[in-house]
Scaffold this motif. Sequence first.
Motif, mmCIF file in Angstrom:
data_model
loop_
_atom_site.group_PDB
_atom_site.id
_atom_site.type_symbol
_atom_site.label_atom_id
_atom_site.label_comp_id
_atom_site.label_asym_id
_atom_site.label_seq_id
_atom_site.Cartn_x
_atom_site.Cartn_y
_atom_site.Cartn_z
ATOM 1 N N VAL A 67 9.711 -41.775 11.872
ATOM 2 C CA VAL A 67 9.034 -41.883 10.584
ATOM 3 C C VAL A 67 7.698 -42.606 10.777
ATOM 4 O O VAL A 67 7.656 -43.696 11.360
ATOM 5 N N VAL A 68 6.626 -41.997 10.319
ATOM 6 C CA VAL A 68 5.303 -42.624 10.365
ATOM 7 C C VAL A 68 5.147 -43.447 9.090
ATOM 8 O O VAL A 68 5.287 -42.911 7.977
ATOM 9 N N ASN A 93 3.741 -56.768 10.272
ATOM 10 C CA ASN A 93 3.890 -55.359 9.881
ATOM 11 C C ASN A 93 3.526 -54.435 11.037
ATOM 12 O O ASN A 93 4.225 -53.456 11.314
ATOM 13 N N ILE A 94 2.438 -54.763 11.698
ATOM 14 C CA ILE A 94 1.955 -53.927 12.798
ATOM 15 C C ILE A 94 2.906 -54.010 13.990
ATOM 16 O O ILE A 94 3.214 -53.001 14.622
ATOM 17 N N THR A 95 3.395 -55.207 14.272
ATOM 18 C CA THR A 95 4.365 -55.361 15.357
ATOM 19 C C THR A 95 5.611 -54.527 15.089
ATOM 20 O O THR A 95 6.193 -53.935 16.004
ATOM 21 N N ALA A 96 6.011 -54.438 13.838
ATOM 22 C CA ALA A 96 7.186 -53.648 13.463
ATOM 23 C C ALA A 96 6.925 -52.145 13.568
ATOM 24 O O ALA A 96 7.866 -51.359 13.649
ATOM 25 N N GLY A 97 5.645 -51.739 13.549
ATOM 26 C CA GLY A 97 5.318 -50.326 13.705
ATOM 27 C C GLY A 97 4.523 -49.699 12.578
ATOM 28 O O GLY A 97 4.217 -48.509 12.626
ATOM 29 N N GLU A 98 4.199 -50.484 11.552
ATOM 30 C CA GLU A 98 3.375 -49.941 10.468
ATOM 31 C C GLU A 98 1.940 -49.761 10.938
ATOM 32 O O GLU A 98 1.442 -50.524 11.762
ATOM 33 N N GLN A 99 1.272 -48.776 10.371
ATOM 34 C CA GLN A 99 -0.175 -48.648 10.496
ATOM 35 C C GLN A 99 -0.741 -49.204 9.193
ATOM 36 O O GLN A 99 -0.256 -48.855 8.113
ATOM 37 N N VAL A 100 -1.747 -50.064 9.286
ATOM 38 C CA VAL A 100 -2.276 -50.723 8.092
ATOM 39 C C VAL A 100 -3.794 -50.599 8.062
ATOM 40 O O VAL A 100 -4.471 -50.836 9.069
ATOM 41 N N PHE A 156 -3.599 -41.845 -2.024
ATOM 42 C CA PHE A 156 -3.340 -42.559 -0.778
ATOM 43 C C PHE A 156 -4.178 -41.987 0.357
ATOM 44 O O PHE A 156 -4.811 -42.730 1.113
ATOM 45 N N GLU A 157 -4.188 -40.674 0.490
ATOM 46 C CA GLU A 157 -4.928 -40.058 1.598
ATOM 47 C C GLU A 157 -6.422 -40.321 1.494
ATOM 48 O O GLU A 157 -7.091 -40.537 2.511
ATOM 49 N N ALA A 158 -6.970 -40.333 0.283
ATOM 50 C CA ALA A 158 -8.396 -40.631 0.107
ATOM 51 C C ALA A 158 -8.691 -42.081 0.510
ATOM 52 O O ALA A 158 -9.697 -42.355 1.170
ATOM 53 N N VAL A 159 -7.821 -42.987 0.105
ATOM 54 C CA VAL A 159 -7.995 -44.394 0.495
ATOM 55 C C VAL A 159 -7.865 -44.517 2.006
ATOM 56 O O VAL A 159 -8.684 -45.162 2.665
ATOM 57 N N TRP A 160 -6.846 -43.921 2.576
ATOM 58 C CA TRP A 160 -6.589 -44.024 4.014
ATOM 59 C C TRP A 160 -7.789 -43.530 4.822
ATOM 60 O O TRP A 160 -8.197 -44.153 5.805
ATOM 61 N N GLU A 161 -8.343 -42.410 4.406
ATOM 62 C CA GLU A 161 -9.478 -41.827 5.129
ATOM 63 C C GLU A 161 -10.690 -42.772 5.132
ATOM 64 O O GLU A 161 -11.406 -42.877 6.122
ATOM 65 N N ARG A 162 -10.893 -43.464 4.044
ATOM 66 C CA ARG A 162 -12.066 -44.326 3.898
ATOM 67 C C ARG A 162 -11.824 -45.757 4.376
ATOM 68 O O ARG A 162 -12.765 -46.485 4.669
ATOM 69 N N PRO A 165 -9.248 -49.825 9.679
ATOM 70 C CA PRO A 165 -8.031 -50.303 10.349
ATOM 71 C C PRO A 165 -7.952 -51.833 10.310
ATOM 72 O O PRO A 165 -8.979 -52.521 10.331
ATOM 73 N N HIS A 166 -6.737 -52.326 10.275
ATOM 74 C CA HIS A 166 -6.501 -53.765 10.124
ATOM 75 C C HIS A 166 -7.345 -54.605 11.085
ATOM 76 O O HIS A 166 -7.978 -55.576 10.666
ATOM 77 N N HIS A 167 -7.358 -54.246 12.348
ATOM 78 C CA HIS A 167 -8.057 -55.082 13.338
ATOM 79 C C HIS A 167 -9.569 -55.118 13.132
ATOM 80 O O HIS A 167 -10.250 -55.979 13.680
#
Length: 171
Positions: A67-68, A93-100, A156-162, A165-167
Motif C-alpha cells: 500500500v502506498v 511518519n517517514i520512517t514508518a513508510g509514509e510519503q509526506v 489531493f492530487e493537485a496538492v501533491w503535484e504542487r 517533499p518533506h525534506h
Amino acid sequence: MPSSMPSFAELLGKCERSAVHLELRDSYAPTDRFEAWRRGERIDWEDHASWWHPYDQLIADSVTRGVVIRRARVVSEPVTDYIRWEHYVTRGNITAGEQVRWLSRRRSTDIPLPGNDFWLFDDRLLRVHHFSGDGQVVEDEITQEPRTIRLCSTAFEAVWERAVPHHLFHV
C-alpha cells in the motif's frame, strides 16, 4: 463516534493499493507529545522503541504489503507552533513508510479544496474528519459517494503535484 464506524486500522487493513491523507488545518487539539515539545523535550530518534507507536507499525505493515501511503499538508505561513511540531515529528511518519509533502496555503488558491481533512482508501472509500474550532475531533464520516470521492481525489492530487517533499520544506 457510532460503534458501526470502522476503525482506521480496519480501513487501512482492507486497503490494497493506496491511502492518501489531506490535512488542511494549522493546528489541532494539543497532545501530551506536543506540550512536551513546547517545553523543549525532543525525541531520541536513535531510541526507536521510545517513539515507535502502534500507528507507526500499522503504516509500516501496510507499506510492506504494497500500500502506498501519502500525506499532504496545506499550511499557512508563517507556520504555527503546532505545524513546527508536526514537521519535527514527521520523521516518524517517514520512517514508518509514509510519503509526506507540504504546500504553502498561499500556493493553493486556485485548487478546489474540500472543507475537511480526509483519508481516501483505494480511491473508493473516504473517511472525512470533522473538527471543532479548537481542533478537537467531533466525528468522522464514511462515504463512498462518487462525486465527493472525485473532488477529494482531485484535490489531493493537485496538492501533491504542487507540494514540496518533506525534506525540502523548511519551517
